[in-house]
Design a protein around this motif. Structure first.
Motif, PDB file in Angstrom:
ATOM      1  N   MET A   1     -17.291  -8.734  -9.812  1.00  0.00           N
ATOM      2  CA  MET A   1     -17.525  -8.040  -8.550  1.00  0.00           C
ATOM      3  C   MET A   1     -17.451  -9.022  -7.385  1.00  0.00           C
ATOM      4  O   MET A   1     -18.034 -10.102  -7.439  1.00  0.00           O
ATOM      5  CB  MET A   1     -18.908  -7.375  -8.559  1.00  0.00           C
ATOM      6  N   ASP A   2     -16.750  -8.651  -6.345  1.00  0.00           N
ATOM      7  CA  ASP A   2     -16.681  -9.475  -5.148  1.00  0.00           C
ATOM      8  C   ASP A   2     -17.844  -9.146  -4.217  1.00  0.00           C
ATOM      9  O   ASP A   2     -18.397  -8.039  -4.247  1.00  0.00           O
ATOM     10  CB  ASP A   2     -15.362  -9.232  -4.414  1.00  0.00           C
TER      11      ASP A   2
ATOM     12  N   GLY B   1     -22.748   1.897  -3.570  1.00  0.00           N
ATOM     13  CA  GLY B   1     -23.943   2.064  -4.387  1.00  0.00           C
ATOM     14  C   GLY B   1     -24.994   1.046  -4.041  1.00  0.00           C
ATOM     15  O   GLY B   1     -24.862   0.284  -3.087  1.00  0.00           O
ATOM     16  N   LYS B   2     -26.028   1.016  -4.859  1.00  0.00           N
ATOM     17  CA  LYS B   2     -27.171   0.137  -4.607  1.00  0.00           C
ATOM     18  C   LYS B   2     -26.921  -1.227  -5.233  1.00  0.00           C
ATOM     19  O   LYS B   2     -27.287  -1.480  -6.381  1.00  0.00           O
ATOM     20  CB  LYS B   2     -28.439   0.793  -5.162  1.00  0.00           C
ATOM     21  N   CYS B   3     -26.293  -2.099  -4.471  1.00  0.00           N
ATOM     22  CA  CYS B   3     -25.975  -3.439  -4.957  1.00  0.00           C
ATOM     23  C   CYS B   3     -25.863  -4.369  -3.759  1.00  0.00           C
ATOM     24  O   CYS B   3     -24.767  -4.649  -3.273  1.00  0.00           O
ATOM     25  CB  CYS B   3     -24.677  -3.404  -5.767  1.00  0.00           C
ATOM     26  N   PHE B   4     -27.017  -4.832  -3.262  1.00  0.00           N
ATOM     27  CA  PHE B   4     -26.988  -5.636  -2.039  1.00  0.00           C
ATOM     28  C   PHE B   4     -28.217  -6.530  -1.926  1.00  0.00           C
ATOM     29  O   PHE B   4     -29.221  -6.339  -2.616  1.00  0.00           O
ATOM     30  CB  PHE B   4     -26.901  -4.734  -0.809  1.00  0.00           C
ATOM     31  N   ILE B   5     -28.118  -7.510  -1.031  1.00  0.00           N
ATOM     32  CA  ILE B   5     -29.250  -8.353  -0.648  1.00  0.00           C
ATOM     33  C   ILE B   5     -29.219  -8.517   0.864  1.00  0.00           C
ATOM     34  O   ILE B   5     -28.151  -8.624   1.467  1.00  0.00           O
ATOM     35  CB  ILE B   5     -29.212  -9.729  -1.353  1.00  0.00           C
ATOM     36  N   GLU B   6     -30.406  -8.490   1.471  1.00  0.00           N
ATOM     37  CA  GLU B   6     -30.535  -8.624   2.923  1.00  0.00           C
ATOM     38  C   GLU B   6     -31.582  -9.699   3.204  1.00  0.00           C
ATOM     39  O   GLU B   6     -32.674  -9.660   2.630  1.00  0.00           O
ATOM     40  CB  GLU B   6     -30.970  -7.283   3.522  1.00  0.00           C
ATOM     41  N   TYR B   7     -31.255 -10.652   4.067  1.00  0.00           N
ATOM     42  CA  TYR B   7     -32.215 -11.720   4.369  1.00  0.00           C
ATOM     43  C   TYR B   7     -32.009 -12.231   5.791  1.00  0.00           C
ATOM     44  O   TYR B   7     -30.957 -12.002   6.409  1.00  0.00           O
ATOM     45  CB  TYR B   7     -32.109 -12.858   3.354  1.00  0.00           C
ATOM     46  N   ILE B   8     -33.037 -12.938   6.287  1.00  0.00           N
ATOM     47  CA  ILE B   8     -33.048 -13.365   7.689  1.00  0.00           C
ATOM     48  C   ILE B   8     -33.946 -14.592   7.817  1.00  0.00           C
ATOM     49  O   ILE B   8     -34.905 -14.741   7.043  1.00  0.00           O
ATOM     50  CB  ILE B   8     -33.575 -12.210   8.580  1.00  0.00           C
TER      51      ILE B   8
ATOM     52  N   ASN C   1     -25.716  -8.717 -11.653  1.00  0.00           N
ATOM     53  CA  ASN C   1     -25.436  -8.606 -10.216  1.00  0.00           C
ATOM     54  C   ASN C   1     -26.609  -9.064  -9.348  1.00  0.00           C
ATOM     55  O   ASN C   1     -26.401  -9.628  -8.269  1.00  0.00           O
ATOM     56  CB  ASN C   1     -25.049  -7.163  -9.871  1.00  0.00           C
ATOM     57  N   SER C   2     -27.840  -8.815  -9.809  1.00  0.00           N
ATOM     58  CA  SER C   2     -29.001  -9.296  -9.054  1.00  0.00           C
ATOM     59  C   SER C   2     -28.982 -10.816  -8.957  1.00  0.00           C
ATOM     60  O   SER C   2     -29.216 -11.398  -7.890  1.00  0.00           O
ATOM     61  CB  SER C   2     -30.306  -8.834  -9.719  1.00  0.00           C
ATOM     62  N   SER C   3     -28.705 -11.458 -10.073  1.00  0.00           N
ATOM     63  CA  SER C   3     -28.639 -12.923 -10.095  1.00  0.00           C
ATOM     64  C   SER C   3     -27.511 -13.431  -9.216  1.00  0.00           C
ATOM     65  O   SER C   3     -27.659 -14.429  -8.497  1.00  0.00           O
ATOM     66  CB  SER C   3     -28.445 -13.424 -11.530  1.00  0.00           C
ATOM     67  N   MET C   4     -26.385 -12.743  -9.259  1.00  0.00           N
ATOM     68  CA  MET C   4     -25.238 -13.144  -8.435  1.00  0.00           C
ATOM     69  C   MET C   4     -25.600 -13.096  -6.954  1.00  0.00           C
ATOM     70  O   MET C   4     -25.302 -14.032  -6.200  1.00  0.00           O
ATOM     71  CB  MET C   4     -24.047 -12.231  -8.711  1.00  0.00           C
ATOM     72  N   LEU C   5     -26.244 -12.016  -6.530  1.00  0.00           N
ATOM     73  CA  LEU C   5     -26.608 -11.874  -5.121  1.00  0.00           C
ATOM     74  C   LEU C   5     -27.674 -12.879  -4.717  1.00  0.00           C
ATOM     75  O   LEU C   5     -27.616 -13.465  -3.629  1.00  0.00           O
ATOM     76  CB  LEU C   5     -27.085 -10.444  -4.856  1.00  0.00           C
ATOM     77  N   LEU C   6     -28.671 -13.091  -5.579  1.00  0.00           N
ATOM     78  CA  LEU C   6     -29.716 -14.060  -5.268  1.00  0.00           C
ATOM     79  C   LEU C   6     -29.142 -15.476  -5.202  1.00  0.00           C
ATOM     80  O   LEU C   6     -29.492 -16.258  -4.309  1.00  0.00           O
ATOM     81  CB  LEU C   6     -30.829 -13.995  -6.311  1.00  0.00           C
TER      82      LEU C   6
END
Length: 252
Positions: free
Chosen positions: A1-2, A52-59, A90-95
């Motif tokens: 997944m990109d 779908g639900k596959c994201f990370i948001e940070y600030i 995917n969680s690990s990839m985003l983190l």
């Protein structure tokens, strides 16, 4: 997944709102408006190239919409992978992408709001502890601040003293909420209508600025309901759930 990084240029066309597919929905419009206003503050929203639900948001924590003190840290607003995208790393990839990006930006580490046990709308403590996050601070009744330092000499983040014992002066039911979660755009107004229809003393306070959020009475600024000055719940309530809680509280 990109991985796709949301920008001002692609925000309008990208699917970013969890389970909401209609981009004209008030929830989507509210969330995208909130993101657009935060991008200049350093907000980062990264998602899989899927609907779908596959994201990370940070600030950066200095601009986080939460009453915390974590200078030099990156604050994770939300990491959500669910449905068909769960169980595939995917969680690990985003983190890992968040960690890489934060290190490149010279941050001291990551910090995230969690809870004593897994609860809806809050980061899963078991997952983040598994990823090396440690307890930084606690706030009543169940909030935990977890952090992952990149350098062991980094200062430990903490909650602001004002939320260590969550309470407010106002009586009746008071809801504090923001547009950070798209669902509040629908459900916060709905329960206000229901409260008025059922003669339940109710007041809603929409947090509109970073300063207001950082001085909010609850660690979870997205949605926090109080009754007679005491914190009740952070869970975004449907009309029926709200009425059930209101009835239970009024009978105490």
């Amino acid at each position: 997944m990109d991985i796709i990084t949301i920008t001002k240029e692609n925000l309008k066309n990208e699917h970013i709102c969890c389970a909401i597919s209609n981009k004209e929905d008030i929830q989507v419009v509210s969330k995208k408006s909130w993101i657009a206003e935060r991008l200049d503050d350093g907000l980062v929203f990264k998602k899989g190239n899927v609907r779908g639900k596959c994201f990370i948001e940070y600030i950066p924590a200095e601009k986080a919409w939460g009453p915390i003190e974590a200078p030099g840290y990156m604050y994770i607003d939300c990491l959500w992978v669910s449905g068909q995208f769960k169980g595939q790393g995917n969680s690990s990839m985003l983190l890992e992408e968040c960690i890489r990006d934060s290190k490149e930006k010279g941050m001291k580490g990551l910090v995230v709001l969690s809870s004593k046990k897994k609860m809806p709308f809050i980061a899963d403590p078991k997952y983040f502890r598994h990823k090396g996050f440690k307890l930084a601070d606690t706030a009543e009744p169940y909030f935990e601040l977890l952090y992952l330092p990149f350098d062991n000499t980094a200062e430990i983040p903490k909650f602001k003293p004002s939320v260590k014992n969550t309470a407010i002066q106002e009586q009746g039911m008071v809801l504090y909420y923001t547009a950070q979660c798209p669902f509040t755009a629908k459900y916060a107004p709905l329960i206000e209508v229901v409260a008025n229809e059922n003669d339940i003393p109710f007041k809603s306070v929409k947090i509109e600025t970073t300063a207001e959020a950082q001085n909010a009475p609850s660690p979870f600024t997205t949605y926090s309901l109080f009754y007679k000055g005491k914190f009740v719940t952070h869970e975004i309530l449907s009309e029926n759930k709200f009425l059930k809680i209101a009835k239970a509280l009024s009978s105490e």
